[in-house]
Design a protein around this motif. Sequence first.
Motif, short mmCIF file in Angstrom:
data_model
loop_
_atom_site.label_atom_id
_atom_site.label_comp_id
_atom_site.label_asym_id
_atom_site.label_seq_id
_atom_site.Cartn_x
_atom_site.Cartn_y
_atom_site.Cartn_z
N GLU A 139 -14.92 21.14 -0.82
CA GLU A 139 -14.41 21.91 0.31
C GLU A 139 -13.89 21.06 1.47
N TRP A 140 -14.16 19.75 1.43
CA TRP A 140 -13.61 18.91 2.50
C TRP A 140 -12.75 17.77 1.93
N VAL A 141 -13.32 16.96 1.06
CA VAL A 141 -12.57 15.79 0.56
C VAL A 141 -11.34 16.22 -0.22
N SER A 142 -11.50 17.11 -1.16
CA SER A 142 -10.36 17.50 -2.02
C SER A 142 -9.21 18.12 -1.24
N PRO A 143 -9.47 19.10 -0.37
CA PRO A 143 -8.34 19.67 0.40
C PRO A 143 -7.68 18.64 1.31
N ALA A 144 -8.48 17.77 1.95
CA ALA A 144 -7.91 16.78 2.86
C ALA A 144 -7.07 15.77 2.09
N LEU A 145 -7.53 15.36 0.92
CA LEU A 145 -6.77 14.40 0.11
C LEU A 145 -5.46 15.02 -0.38
N GLU A 146 -5.51 16.27 -0.75
CA GLU A 146 -4.31 16.97 -1.19
C GLU A 146 -3.30 17.06 -0.06
N GLU A 147 -3.77 17.37 1.14
CA GLU A 147 -2.88 17.53 2.28
C GLU A 147 -2.30 16.20 2.75
N GLU A 148 -3.12 15.17 2.79
CA GLU A 148 -2.69 13.90 3.37
C GLU A 148 -1.97 12.99 2.38
N ALA A 149 -2.33 13.08 1.10
CA ALA A 149 -1.77 12.13 0.12
C ALA A 149 -1.14 12.79 -1.08
N ALA A 150 -1.15 14.12 -1.12
CA ALA A 150 -0.60 14.88 -2.26
C ALA A 150 -1.27 14.47 -3.57
N VAL A 151 -2.57 14.16 -3.49
CA VAL A 151 -3.37 13.81 -4.67
C VAL A 151 -4.39 14.91 -4.92
N THR A 152 -4.43 15.40 -6.13
CA THR A 152 -5.40 16.44 -6.51
C THR A 152 -6.65 15.78 -7.06
N LEU A 153 -7.79 16.04 -6.43
CA LEU A 153 -9.06 15.45 -6.84
C LEU A 153 -9.87 16.47 -7.64
N ASN A 154 -10.21 16.11 -8.86
CA ASN A 154 -11.05 16.95 -9.71
C ASN A 154 -12.44 16.34 -9.81
N ARG A 155 -13.44 17.10 -9.38
CA ARG A 155 -14.83 16.63 -9.48
C ARG A 155 -15.41 17.09 -10.81
N ILE A 156 -15.88 16.13 -11.62
CA ILE A 156 -16.48 16.45 -12.91
C ILE A 156 -17.94 16.01 -12.87
N PRO A 157 -18.88 16.97 -12.88
CA PRO A 157 -20.30 16.59 -12.82
C PRO A 157 -20.80 16.04 -14.13
N TRP A 179 0.84 -1.21 0.00
CA TRP A 179 0.00 0.00 0.00
C TRP A 179 0.87 1.26 0.00
N THR A 180 2.00 1.19 0.67
CA THR A 180 2.92 2.34 0.68
C THR A 180 3.42 2.64 -0.73
N ASP A 181 3.73 1.60 -1.50
CA ASP A 181 4.17 1.81 -2.88
C ASP A 181 3.07 2.43 -3.72
N ILE A 182 1.83 1.98 -3.49
CA ILE A 182 0.69 2.54 -4.22
C ILE A 182 0.51 4.02 -3.87
N GLU A 183 0.64 4.35 -2.60
CA GLU A 183 0.54 5.75 -2.19
C GLU A 183 1.65 6.59 -2.82
N ASN A 184 2.85 6.03 -2.88
CA ASN A 184 3.96 6.77 -3.49
C ASN A 184 3.72 7.00 -4.99
N GLU A 185 3.16 5.99 -5.65
CA GLU A 185 2.87 6.15 -7.07
C GLU A 185 1.77 7.19 -7.30
N ALA A 186 0.84 7.28 -6.34
CA ALA A 186 -0.27 8.22 -6.50
C ALA A 186 0.12 9.66 -6.18
N ALA A 187 1.15 9.84 -5.37
CA ALA A 187 1.53 11.18 -4.93
C ALA A 187 1.84 12.09 -6.11
N SER A 188 1.39 13.33 -5.99
CA SER A 188 1.61 14.38 -7.01
C SER A 188 0.90 14.09 -8.32
N THR A 189 -0.18 13.32 -8.27
CA THR A 189 -0.97 13.05 -9.47
C THR A 189 -2.37 13.65 -9.30
#
Length: 414
Positions: A68-86, A39-49
Amino acid sequence: MVKKKFYFIFSGLIFLAACQTADEGESADEIDALLENSWTDIENEAASTEVNLYMWGGDEGINEYIDEWVSPALEEEAAVTLNRIPMDTEEILQRLLTEKRAGRDAGSIDIIWLNGENFKNAKDNDLLAGSFTEELPNFQNYYDTESSAFQLDFGTAVDGMEAPWGQVQFVFHYDETQIDHPPENFQDLKGWIQENPGRFTYPNPSDFTGNAFIRHLLYENADEPSSVYNQPLDEEQMQDPAGQTLDYLEEIQPDLWREGSHYPNSLTELDRLYSNGEVWMTMGYNEARAESLVERGVFPESTRSFVMEPGSIGNTHFLSIPFNSPNMAGALVAINHMLSPEAQLEKMKPSPWGENTPISIDKLDDDMQQKFQEVDRGDTVLPTEKLEESFLPESDASYVGWLEDQWFNEIIQE
């Protein structure tokens, strides 16, 4: 004119059988290979994506929770940028289907929010990456992984291809300044509609909410609700309950809003009628959804909720990964984050979303258990005991399209 759902397109896709021989299992092989890593390797691969989450965007509270909650928290904790597309789920699946036909191995969608007939269509047409929930730390640590609610989705075996994100129950909302005593059953509702012409309607059943309204009525007219939800659709066996259901809908039609000449195309449209005072009831999945709407001034403060006999249909909804996600590692990390106790606790708070959680509270530590127990869901939400005693499982997905056809043929074309 009733808008036909995209799932009718799926039913005739014979051509897929010819092209799946070469492609079969490739997406599953890809996610299986990824999950062989730690799981650590998966997190490392996901970082900055970046991860693209495609989902229905018709609820401002849900959108606010993601943005306002999920995206900022995910960016802070995992360095993953979440884009919501409706995008409506049927359109998402149509896009994936088109990409499948074109042999497009790298798409643009990383996560989709789905359940019910949409999951069945996606699974049947090999539009999903494969099984992944056994490797999600938060799912394994905090959820009852053997729960039937997570093993079946509207009668379709989940097989680990989607992760439980939330649980909801269908309720009716009403304005207590206009209605002293809400109806207790469908006969009471019919009487109320006839006594208050123009003050009630329901979405047409190509909409998920409108279809659920009719499924409740089918449960009512069956010998027992379990004779519907415990088995796949048997049209001959359902002929009498379906006939009674359609008779009921014909009988109330003249007293509906606009005399039944137009049915709202979506829950959003019905909510707008309710918020404007044109109708005095609305409805929908998520027993707590009115709280944020009241807080934002969309619904009147006098909004309350009720359920009727024979009960309230509830279900689990899920997050899944498409077959051609360009960032499967990022998708896994994002989904795991959205299943976390912290994210689920925030989602359960009345503002901005207020949705119930599929998490197992007894698997949490004492401090987190207390936080969940202290959540005040608000005045518009029925007591937990009432919701639990009225809970009814969903029927097989085959009922959805069948009821839509029945309604269109008998109510609209007649």
